[in-house]
Design a protein around this motif. Structure first.
Motif, PDB file in Angstrom:
ATOM      1  N   GLY A  12       0.792  -1.229   0.000  1.00 35.63           N
ATOM      2  CA  GLY A  12       0.000   0.000   0.000  1.00 35.63           C
ATOM      3  C   GLY A  12       0.817   1.268   0.000  1.00 35.63           C
ATOM      4  N   THR A  31      -9.118  -4.860  -1.490  1.00 33.68           N
ATOM      5  CA  THR A  31      -8.448  -5.242  -0.246  1.00 33.68           C
ATOM      6  C   THR A  31      -6.952  -4.998  -0.410  1.00 33.68           C
ATOM      7  OG1 THR A  31     -10.091  -6.946   0.266  1.00 33.68           O
ATOM      8  CG2 THR A  31      -7.944  -7.125   1.351  1.00 33.68           C
ATOM      9  N   VAL A  32      -6.406  -4.127   0.421  1.00 33.67           N
ATOM     10  CA  VAL A  32      -4.973  -3.835   0.403  1.00 33.67           C
ATOM     11  C   VAL A  32      -4.318  -4.588   1.555  1.00 33.67           C
ATOM     12  CG1 VAL A  32      -3.205  -2.047   0.643  1.00 33.67           C
ATOM     13  CG2 VAL A  32      -5.303  -1.565  -0.636  1.00 33.67           C
ATOM     14  N   GLU A  34      -0.887  -5.122   3.826  1.00 32.81           N
ATOM     15  CA  GLU A  34       0.376  -4.527   4.242  1.00 32.81           C
ATOM     16  C   GLU A  34       1.046  -5.416   5.291  1.00 32.81           C
ATOM     17  OE1 GLU A  34       2.751  -2.672   3.981  1.00 32.81           O
ATOM     18  OE2 GLU A  34       2.279  -1.208   2.435  1.00 32.81           O
ATOM     19  N   ALA A  40      -0.206  -0.571   7.452  1.00 37.15           N
ATOM     20  CA  ALA A  40      -1.602  -0.677   7.012  1.00 37.15           C
ATOM     21  C   ALA A  40      -2.335   0.636   7.248  1.00 37.15           C
ATOM     22  CB  ALA A  40      -2.298  -1.821   7.749  1.00 37.15           C
ATOM     23  N   ALA A  43      -1.245   3.038   4.625  1.00 38.25           N
ATOM     24  CA  ALA A  43      -1.858   2.735   3.331  1.00 38.25           C
ATOM     25  C   ALA A  43      -3.290   3.253   3.280  1.00 38.25           C
ATOM     26  CB  ALA A  43      -1.833   1.228   3.078  1.00 38.25           C
ATOM     27  N   HIS A  44      -4.039   3.044   4.366  1.00 39.44           N
ATOM     28  CA  HIS A  44      -5.431   3.532   4.403  1.00 39.44           C
ATOM     29  C   HIS A  44      -5.459   5.052   4.269  1.00 39.44           C
ATOM     30  CE1 HIS A  44      -9.488   4.420   5.853  1.00 39.44           C
ATOM     31  NE2 HIS A  44      -9.779   3.151   5.601  1.00 39.44           N
ATOM     32  N   VAL A  71      -8.268  -2.637   4.424  1.00 40.16           N
ATOM     33  CA  VAL A  71      -6.814  -2.715   4.563  1.00 40.16           C
ATOM     34  C   VAL A  71      -6.515  -3.680   5.704  1.00 40.16           C
ATOM     35  CG1 VAL A  71      -4.666  -1.458   4.934  1.00 40.16           C
ATOM     36  CG2 VAL A  71      -6.563  -0.339   3.755  1.00 40.16           C
TER      37      VAL A  71
END
Length: 278
Positions: A12, A31-32, A34, A40, A43-44, A71
């Protein structure tokens, strides 16, 4: 629309977040994955900020897209995905490790790598189903870039190539298709121009600003090669140049100015200093 309902993105960072953005605004749930709770969260935040900017610019699809984002640090969350895109740093061993984890978590999914220069066939060697694997090379910044380079491996199924072309179209972008070769088409050309621009700067031919302006106004490049290098990351460009030099020849040997800047930690926009101050 032929985009998968559920898409996974493993990684991410800037590129992964951009890829997630592109699929989200086109209607997919994303769906990511990390490696840690901290990454995570980052990334979000990156995806959310990107969608907010798009909504402020008037993209009606961006406002509700965040509701379809998940995430997680659990790769098993990819099990529902029909397509998973790997977007971790350009390190072959790391990418192979991640691709193997994707294949284990989502055995029925199509799998793509976002590598900009590494061999798709070499990465595929770690997979038990290489026919379900290809390269989807997105460009930075992904939401604004119109190009995706589809990189076909020796064992890639024709069905997947056709699907990839329709996915790129449904994302509102244009696909080019290349066979697996060092640097593909885009990185090889882009790096060649950037390295020559660095040599010109080293030799005092012109300032960074004037070299970039020559390409922007003279050749209609939206961003000059040195500023683009700052955006991509000087460390990323150095790694790609070293790879191409090994695979293609000395004409891709990184010039001293690039090595010196990377050694000083001047990596471009992400560090605040590269060929330009940010």
């Amino acid at each position: 629309m032929t985009l998968p309902t559920q898409v996974g993105v493993y990684g991410g960072g800037r590129m992964g977040a951009g890829i997630a953005h592109a699929f989200l605004v086109s209607g997919s749930a994303v769906t990511v994955i990390e490696s840690s709770p901290e990454s995570a969260s980052g990334a979000h935040q990156r995806v959310a900020a990107s969608l907010t900017r798009a909504a402020e610019r008037g993209d009606p699809a961006a406002g509700e897209a965040l509701d379809r984002l998940t995430v997680s640090t659990d790769a098993e969350q990819l099990s529902r995905c029909a397509l998973v895109v790997e977007a971790v740093p350009e390190q072959p061993a790391l990418k192979q490790e991640v691709l193997t984890a994707i294949e284990t978590a989502a055995p029925d999914a199509w799998v793509a790598t976002n590598t900009s220069s590494l061999s798709v066939d070499e990465l595929a060697a770690a997979l038990s189903r290489p026919e379900r694997f290809l390269g989807l090379h997105f460009f930075n910044p992904v939401p604004a870039s119109r190009l995706v380079e589809i990189v076909v491996g020796a064992k890639t199924e024709d069905e997947l190539i056709d699907l990839a072309r329709t996915w790129v179209t449904d994302l509102g972008k244009t696909a080019i298709t290349v066979t697996d070769s060092p640097g593909f088409a885009s990185s090889r050309l882009g790096v060649a121009i950037a390295l020559e621009a660095m040599r010109m700067l080293e030799e005092g031919v012109a300032t960074a600003e004037d070299i970039d302006t020559a390409m922007e106004l003279g050749y209609k490049h939206p961003v000059g090669p040195l500023r683009t290098t700052d955006l991509v990351g000087l460390d990323v460009r150095l790694a790609i140049a070293e790879h191409l030099a090994r695979e293609v020849g000395d004409r891709f040997a990184p010039p001293p100015i690039l090595r010196e800047l990377v050694a000083k930690g001047h990596l471009g926009r992400k560090s605040g200093q590269g060929f330009y101050s940010w």
